[in-house]
Structures are given as C-alpha cells and as structure tokens.
Design a protein around this motif. Structure first.
Motif: not given
Length: 334
Positions: A116-145
């Motif tokens: 979903a987030y690869t497909a669009t930078p504009n439409i709001p995207i919510l995830g659920t059943s996601i274990t770790d957003y830092g891993t999912a979004l490839d963000k090493s400095d993940w802080n919850g936002v």
C-alpha cells in the motif's frame, strides 16, 4: 373570500407542522450513527488482507464494524480483497485501490501494508496485524510515528512477557526452538528479539525457519526432534499451516507456545494473546479520526491492542502433563 383565506391558513399551518415532524424523524434516524459530520459523503475504503486466517479475519471485521457503527452503513463502502498470501497480489490490489482514488487504504498484514505505501504517497494508509513498523517500513530510527501517510496498529504482545510465560509453564525444559517463516520480516524480528529473553531464562535457543508452506513439515520435524518446547511467533504462513505443524508436533510429543490465539488453537498449548477484533476496532477509530475529524496521519502514533490475555488449551496441556497456574483463560482447539 374569508372562508378561502381561512382554509389557506389552516393548510399552511398543517404543512408547517408536517415539516417540523419530518425534521424530528430525520434527527432520530441519524442518531443511530455518528454521521452528522459526514455531510452525506460516502467514504470508499480499500482493504488488502494478506491471507485468510482467524486473526487477520477478526481484525478486518473489527475495523469494518467500528466504521459502519460510527458512519452508518450508507456512508461507507469497503472494497475488501484477499491476496491469498502472495506479495505480488498485494501490490496489484493496492495499485487498483490507488487507481480508484479511495479515501483510505487498510493493509492487513505486513506485505499488504508494504504494498500500500509503495503504491501511493498521498492516500492515508493504516496497517493492522503488523508486528513491528520499523521493520515493515524499513526505518532503523523508528520512534512510533512514520512522518508519512502511514500509521496503524501493532499486534505484538510483549515478548518479554511471552518468554516469562513459557518459563512459567516449562521450568524444567532445556532447549527452546523458534519456528517461523523466513519470508516474513516481522517473524524474524520477533525471533531475534525474544531469543535473549529465553537465554536469560536459562534456555538453549535455536531458530528454525522455513521458506514457505512447501517446507513447513520438514523444518517443523527437525525443530521438534531437537527441542523440548517450540515457540512460534505471530506468523501468517505458520497460521495458515497449523494443521501440518500440529501433526508433526503431536507425533514428536513436542509442545508449542505461540505468539497469538489463532496459531495456538491450531497447534499450541498456550499463548499470550491480544484480541484481533479489538485491534481492528482501534484501527477503525484511527480511520474515523482521519476521515471525519481531519487528524494528520503523518503525526499519528502507532497504537497497540489495549489488553493481553494468558490463554491455554486444556486438552493439549493435559496430554503433556502441563500444570497451568491460575490466571489463564481456557480456549478451545480447532
């Protein structure tokens, strides 16, 4: 003439009263849902669910139920698609949602969120059943936002508490095997994170990863043969193959502790689990705040499930001679 005027006046008064009563009737009907702020708008929401199994199904249902209750069934339309466990299909589905210019996209499962987030930078995207957003979004400095058009909910029950629960049930075990799918980044994250907790509890720990459903049985057999107890994290491929895993573990007489209720019902003895329906409803609340209240998704903190529960399967625990302490809730095997 006077009679005609009198008739006209009575008719006007009756019409005025009819309009007043009609207005009251409309207010009563609209009070069934908090849709006064929708101004008649119909919200179109795309739902991409990675795979069909109990946990993800419950999260999708909770999400839809919350928004339908808040907006009214006539003010929200869902395009619900299931990718049958295929990441490429997730991408196809999400690109279709973007082409349709939906108001919001729900990615249920890590691969669905990533598509979903690869497909669009504009439409709001919510995830659920996601274990770790830092891993999912490839963000090493993940802080919850995320700082972008992505937020949502996490299904991760505290891993230190899961390790403590396994120790509580298997104080005399020596070797813990962790079984997961190597294609799921969040599963590897859980394995890597919980391993030190198991080691601190005095266990020897080894991970066993399968590439896909084709080698689940073979890897599970090796894991069972070499371990006193297995741990399976929240893992979509494992959740879709609990019957195979259960057959192997039962034959080997190796008990399994799991990271969520659905897998536990299929092959486990106990779990520290969340309610995926509650998780979905929390995600629906976030969607409502974005769509109706105008909340900025780039500043929305990822939310967790409000409660965790210790659960056990009585029949399996009895089979293995496991003494279950107070504080556990019984669930039924499937």
């Amino acid at each position: 003439m006077k009679k005609a005027k009198k008739i006209a006046a009575v008719a006007l008064a009756a019409a005025t009263m009819s309009l007043a009563f009609a207005g009251c009737g409309g207010s009563a009907e609209s009070s069934k849902a908090d849709n006064s702020s929708t101004d008649g708008k119909v919200y179109n929401i795309g739902i991409c669910q990675l795979v069909q199994h109990e946990a993800l199904d419950a999260a999708t249902k909770g999400f839809k139920d919350y928004l339908t209750e808040k907006l009214g069934k006539d003010n929200v339309k869902f395009d619900e698609q299931n990718a049958q466990g295929d990441s490429a299909t997730c991408a196809t589905i999400c690109n279709q949602f973007v082409s349709s210019n939906y108001d919001l996209i729900l990615g249920n499962g890590t691969a669905a969120l990533q598509a979903a987030y690869t497909a669009t930078p504009n439409i709001p995207i919510l995830g659920t059943s996601i274990t770790d957003y830092g891993t999912a979004l490839d963000k090493s400095d993940w802080n919850g936002v995320s700082g972008m058009n992505v937020s949502g909910t996490t299904d991760l029950a505290p891993l230190d508490q899961q390790a403590a629960m396994l120790k509580e049930l298997f104080p005399d075990a020596k070797k813990v095997g962790i079984l997961y799918c190597s294609a799921e980044a969040n599963s590897k994250y859980q394995s890597d994170t919980i391993t030190p907790y198991f080691k601190d509890a005095g266990y020897t720990v080894k991970s066993y990863s399968f590439a896909d459903s084709n080698d689940v049985a073979a890897v599970a057999k090796t894991a069972c043969d070499e371990s006193d107890v297995l741990y399976i994290p929240t893992d979509n491929t494992a959740a879709s193959n609990t019957g195979i895993i259960d057959n192997v573990a039962t034959a080997a007489k190796t008990p399994i502790v799991t990271g969520e209720e659905g897998i536990c019902k299929g092959c486990g003895v106990a779990t520290l689990s969340i309610s995926y329906d509650e998780l979905g409803r929390k995600t629906g609340e976030m969607a409502y705040n974005i769509l109706v209240n105008g909340e900025d998704i780039t500043k929305m903190k990822v939310e967790a499930a409000p409660n965790v529960t210790k659960e056990y399967i009585k029949d399996r625990c009895d089979t293995y001679g496991i003494k279950v302490p107070d504080g556990y809730t019984e669930i039924k095997a499937e």
